[in-house]
Design an enzyme around this catalytic site. Structure first.
Site, PDB file in Angstrom:
ATOM      1  N   LEU A 130       0.828  -1.217   0.000  1.00 60.53           N
ATOM      2  CA  LEU A 130       0.000   0.000   0.000  1.00 60.53           C
ATOM      3  C   LEU A 130       0.858   1.262   0.000  1.00 60.53           C
ATOM      4  O   LEU A 130       0.364   2.360   0.217  1.00 60.53           O
ATOM      5  CB  LEU A 130      -0.939   0.021   1.217  1.00 60.53           C
ATOM      6  CG  LEU A 130      -2.276  -0.670   0.993  1.00 60.53           C
ATOM      7  CD1 LEU A 130      -2.132  -2.172   1.170  1.00 60.53           C
ATOM      8  CD2 LEU A 130      -3.298  -0.152   1.973  1.00 60.53           C
ATOM      9  N   ASP A 177       3.153   5.700  -6.897  1.00 61.71           N
ATOM     10  CA  ASP A 177       2.800   5.681  -5.478  1.00 61.71           C
ATOM     11  C   ASP A 177       2.782   7.083  -4.879  1.00 61.71           C
ATOM     12  O   ASP A 177       1.843   7.469  -4.171  1.00 61.71           O
ATOM     13  CB  ASP A 177       3.798   4.810  -4.694  1.00 61.71           C
ATOM     14  CG  ASP A 177       3.894   3.400  -5.251  1.00 61.71           C
ATOM     15  OD1 ASP A 177       2.999   3.005  -6.020  1.00 61.71           O
ATOM     16  OD2 ASP A 177       4.869   2.702  -4.932  1.00 61.71           O
TER      17      ASP A 177
END
Ligand code: GLA
Length: 391
Positions: A130, A177
């Site tokens: 994540l 990201d």
């Protein structure tokens, strides 16, 4: 900021005061982790990605100092680390590398800051894919930009955070990201063109479906070496294809047809890498059309196609991820499932009908326990705003 977790904010403030006292003002900043609906390993090939920032985030409670000392407190680890702005040498402990990398980028850009002190922590699971590291980098740089008035825009923050990761941490990641963490918008996914950095937001309907992450809880050691190898294999493909079309600078500029036409010369491995990437770039565009049409089942079918490609052609999956994706194929409430992020562990991302989520999680947890004897964490994620100050 609806999804901000007030207990995490209260806790980070408390930790800050515990470490540094309450006799001065400090500020709190938040930067979220990210998911990616589709478009995997396309960012460093200048293609498209479709990420979003979620309700799992890193928080920094931070203030400036009058000297040139940086004092960091990692609340979740209960560890401290201090350094002087004149000495950014790499410590053995790896968590301060992200903060040191950010300070290095600020200095490389010729910007001036004084020392600072910060307590940080949050609920982005580490190693689950994540991007807790991107969240950390963006959060600190956003905070320092605000505190010291550095005049950086969000895109500068994204690019400098990516460079910190490339140059100091030593991971050759793409831009997805950091971009997702910094530019996220609540209830929307963003289609980012990693060549031009043009971005478009698409509302992601969450009334009928939920996004559930299933965390394999494994991270195979191959992850970073294979990541870098994939980048090289893609570059090898570009070298060959550009002989036939000099306009090809990256796999973004090549088509699946061109790859097919030079299959023999590319050789089995490089051919399969190039095939996956050129198809995946197109898949993101097709998936966005389906999203606009509101056709989530067809969107989900694209996610399964992505997984198949990542498993067999790009070869960045692992048995645990494949097991979880395969298991969903028996469940009529799941419209899409695939591994997410760099691969070799981390999470699968699943698009599940809302009223089937409880049963889905129960089934997955049982099956994973039986197969691997691991308790499977499942995260129901909401899409929230990107990096910002918590007021
Ligand atoms: C990691 C990298 C990203 C991206 C993904 C794969 O998360 O940090 O830049 O390449 O893998 O899509």
């Amino acid at each position: 900021m609806a999804a901000t977790d007030s207990s995490l904010i209260a806790s980070i403030k408390e930790k800050y005061i515990e470490k540094f006292g309450s006799d001065h003002d400090f500020q709190v900043f938040r930067s979220p982790g990210r998911i990616n609906l589709i478009g995997e390993h396309t960012d460093y090939n200048n293609g498209f990605v479709l990420p979003a920032s979620v309700d799992k985030a890193v928080y920094f409670a931070i203030s400036s100092r009058d000297d040139n000392q940086v004092k960091l407190y990692a609340a979740d680890l209960d560890e401290t680390y201090s350094f002087s702005l004149d000495d950014l040498s790499k410590p053995e402990s790896s968590w301060p590398h992200y903060q040191l990398g950010i300070v290095e980028q600020i200095q490389k850009r010729g910007l001036e800051i004084s020392g600072f002190q910060a307590a940080f922590g949050g609920n982005v699971p580490v190693g689950a894919g994540l991007s807790s590291s991107a969240a950390l980098e963006c959060c600190l740089l956003f905070a320092l930009n605000d505190i010291f008035g550095l005049g950086l825009g969000r895109l500068d923050i994204v690019k400098m955070s990516q460079k910190a990761e490339n140059e100091y941490v030593g991971v050759q990641c793409g831009i997805m990201d950091q971009f997702a963490s910094a530019f996220g918008v609540s209830e929307s996914v963003m289609r980012l063109d990693c060549r031009s950095l043009d971005m478009e937001y698409f509302p992601f309907p969450m009334d009928e479906y939920m996004i559930v992450l299933c965390d394999t809880s494994v991270k195979h050691s191959l992850a970073s070496s294979e990541y870098n190898t994939r980048r090289l294999e893609c570059e090898q493909g570009v070298e060959i294809l550009k002989k036939y079309d000099p306009a090809i600078q990256s796999l973004r500029d090549a088509s699946p047809e061109l790859v097919e036409a030079h299959k023999d010369e590319l050789g089995d491995v490089v051919y399969r890498r190039c095939k996956f990437i050129t198809e995946e770039i197109q898949r993101v565009l097709d998936a966005c059309d389906l999203l606009v049409q509101g056709n989530l089942p067809a969107f989900g079918a694209k996610m399964y196609e992505t997984h198949d490609g990542l498993q067999h052609e790009y070869e960045v999956s692992c048995p645990e991820l494949d097991f979880l994706v395969l298991k969903t194929r028996e469940n009529a409430d799941v419209v899409g499932s695939r591994m997410m992020g760099g691969g070799f562990g981390g999470c699968t991302i699943n698009l599940v009908k809302k009223n089937g989520v409880d049963a889905f999680e129960e089934e997955m947890i049982l099956a994973y326990k039986k197969e691997y004897d691991i308790d499977l964490p499942c995260y129901r994620v909401k899409i929230t705003d990107g990096t910002g100050e918590v007021l």
